[in-house]
Design an enzyme around this catalytic site. Structure first.
Site, PDB file in Angstrom:
ATOM      1  N   HIS A  54     -12.458   3.767   4.500  1.00 37.31           N
ATOM      2  CA  HIS A  54     -11.769   4.901   3.879  1.00 37.31           C
ATOM      3  C   HIS A  54     -12.740   5.948   3.315  1.00 37.31           C
ATOM      4  O   HIS A  54     -12.315   7.063   2.993  1.00 37.31           O
ATOM      5  CB  HIS A  54     -10.855   4.424   2.747  1.00 37.31           C
ATOM      6  CG  HIS A  54      -9.694   3.604   3.214  1.00 37.31           C
ATOM      7  ND1 HIS A  54      -8.804   4.040   4.169  1.00 37.31           N
ATOM      8  CD2 HIS A  54      -9.277   2.352   2.864  1.00 37.31           C
ATOM      9  CE1 HIS A  54      -7.894   3.100   4.385  1.00 37.31           C
ATOM     10  NE2 HIS A  54      -8.156   2.073   3.613  1.00 37.31           N
ATOM     11  N   HIS A 103      -4.705  -0.484   7.443  1.00 39.00           N
ATOM     12  CA  HIS A 103      -4.710   0.884   6.939  1.00 39.00           C
ATOM     13  C   HIS A 103      -5.598   1.778   7.811  1.00 39.00           C
ATOM     14  O   HIS A 103      -6.671   1.360   8.240  1.00 39.00           O
ATOM     15  CB  HIS A 103      -5.205   0.910   5.489  1.00 39.00           C
ATOM     16  CG  HIS A 103      -4.355   0.093   4.562  1.00 39.00           C
ATOM     17  ND1 HIS A 103      -4.671  -1.223   4.255  1.00 39.00           N
ATOM     18  CD2 HIS A 103      -3.213   0.387   3.904  1.00 39.00           C
ATOM     19  CE1 HIS A 103      -3.750  -1.698   3.428  1.00 39.00           C
ATOM     20  NE2 HIS A 103      -2.853  -0.753   3.204  1.00 39.00           N
ATOM     21  N   TYR A 130      -5.964  -8.992   2.163  1.00 42.17           N
ATOM     22  CA  TYR A 130      -5.752  -9.274   0.747  1.00 42.17           C
ATOM     23  C   TYR A 130      -4.838 -10.460   0.494  1.00 42.17           C
ATOM     24  O   TYR A 130      -4.509 -10.749  -0.654  1.00 42.17           O
ATOM     25  CB  TYR A 130      -5.223  -8.009   0.055  1.00 42.17           C
ATOM     26  CG  TYR A 130      -6.119  -6.832   0.376  1.00 42.17           C
ATOM     27  CD1 TYR A 130      -7.386  -6.733  -0.187  1.00 42.17           C
ATOM     28  CD2 TYR A 130      -5.737  -5.879   1.313  1.00 42.17           C
ATOM     29  CE1 TYR A 130      -8.235  -5.697   0.142  1.00 42.17           C
ATOM     30  CE2 TYR A 130      -6.588  -4.840   1.646  1.00 42.17           C
ATOM     31  CZ  TYR A 130      -7.827  -4.755   1.062  1.00 42.17           C
ATOM     32  OH  TYR A 130      -8.676  -3.733   1.406  1.00 42.17           O
TER      33      TYR A 130
END
Length: 343
Positions: free
Chosen positions: A160, A198, A324
């Site tokens: 990111h 993501h 996660y």
């Protein structure tokens, strides 16, 4: 497969993350690494070594100098301002505001260099981010020297992070550093495949105008998933990079049959691109029980995904990203690596 990993990652452990309107223990935490290390050892992947010192030269080439200065000094500036807590962004340059003038005050500066407020900095964040980059650099050097593959057990993750912004738990873009290193070492074309749930917005942003690095990302549709404002299928690159960016956004509830179809399509694009080296942003948060994702992959699916990636036979560096579901992050991560080796 040799694994590169630094204990310095433990120096980054924020105690709070803003999630759903309350502060919670961050999903990206040091214990994630322990589960991956444990599973590596269980499966006999015990060639685990610490990287050497980080090479700052390529990081300075990749990143905005003001951003690097911010990362290095944010904690000291925050404390000098008298703030008691961790460094968390609360102010952002929004539409029609000035975006070319970083504030002098650290409270404004944090927002200027941040793309989301869930990610906090602590006293050890800069050191941990450098150690993560060092692991990526060492893995790339190992493969460039002739190894078929290597795994950089990076923490904090990187995909990111842009050249001038942090967020999504990321500070330095490890996958981008690896791709750039392959180019410097003579690879004419390099591909980055991001299988994290993501979208790898930072990696896309860094290479969006370039035609020598192909970026492909499999991820939750941006209408529904972080980072929300990038990752649409019509983002295909610009200028020299037109056609060298491929996004595969997928809807909530996506199962492996659809996801693996996107993977095969991305791999075919990489093959057609003529990549001479491959970088995998290895996130396992596409897992069905991940707490901040919505795909439905199961543990054996990651083994098959690894086989599909490995069947292409490219020199490959894996960089750890997200995942996660703590109890399964080690199983799913190592399943990808074992599938790759089986191929």
């Amino acid at each position: 497969m040799k694994v590169f990993f630094s204990e310095e990652h433990r120096r980054h452990f924020p105690q709070a993350e803003l999630c759903g309107g309350e502060f919670v223990t961050p999903f990206e935490r040091p214990s994630r690494v322990e589960y991956v290390l444990g599973r590596l050892k269980e499966q006999g992947l015990t060639d685990i070594v610490a990287p050497g010192p980080v090479d700052m030269a390529p990081i300075r080439t990749l990143c905005d100098p003001g951003y690097l200065d911010f990362l290095e000094n944010a904690w000291d500036e925050w404390k000098a301002e008298g703030f008691a807590g961790e460094v968390i962004a609360a102010n952002f340059p929004a539409r029609r505001m000035q975006i070319s003038r970083p504030p002098r005050n650290i409270d404004g500066k944090v927002g200027y260099y941040s793309l989301a407020s869930e990610t906090a900095l602590t006293n050890g964040t800069w050191a941990a981010a450098l150690s993560s980059a060092a692991s990526a650099q060492a893995a790339q050097a190992h493969v460039a020297a002739g190894a078929k593959s290597a795994f950089a057990l990076c923490r904090p993750p990187g995909h990111h992070a842009t050249a001038d912004m942090f967020g999504g738990y990321c500070f330095l873009n490890n996958a981008a550093l690896v791709a750039e290193a392959f180019r410097r070492d003579g690879a004419g074309r390099v591909a980055i495949l991001d299988i994290d749930f993501h979208h790898g917005n930072g990696t896309q942003d860094i290479f969006y105008g370039r035609g020598d690095v192909f970026f492909a990302s499999l991820h939750g549709a941006p209408e529904d998933a972080f980072p929300y404002f990038l990752g649409y299928a019509d983002e295909t690159g610009i200028g020299a990079g037109e056609g060298a960016n491929a996004n595969y956004p997928m809807l909530p509830g996506t199962a492996y049959d659809v996801w693996s179809g996107a993977l095969d399509t991305a791999l075919a694009r990489i093959r057609a691109f003529g990549a001479e080296a491959l970088v995998i942003s290895l996130g396992t948060d596409a897992y069905k029980d991940d707490p901040i994702s919505f795909f439905k992959l199961d543990c054996p699916d990651f083994l098959d995904a690894g086989r599909r990636i490995g069947s292409h036979g490219l020199p490959t560096v894996f960089c750890m990203e997200g995942g996660y579901a703590i109890q399964q992050v080690g199983i799913n991560t190592v399943n990808v690596l074992e599938g790759f080796l089986d191929a």
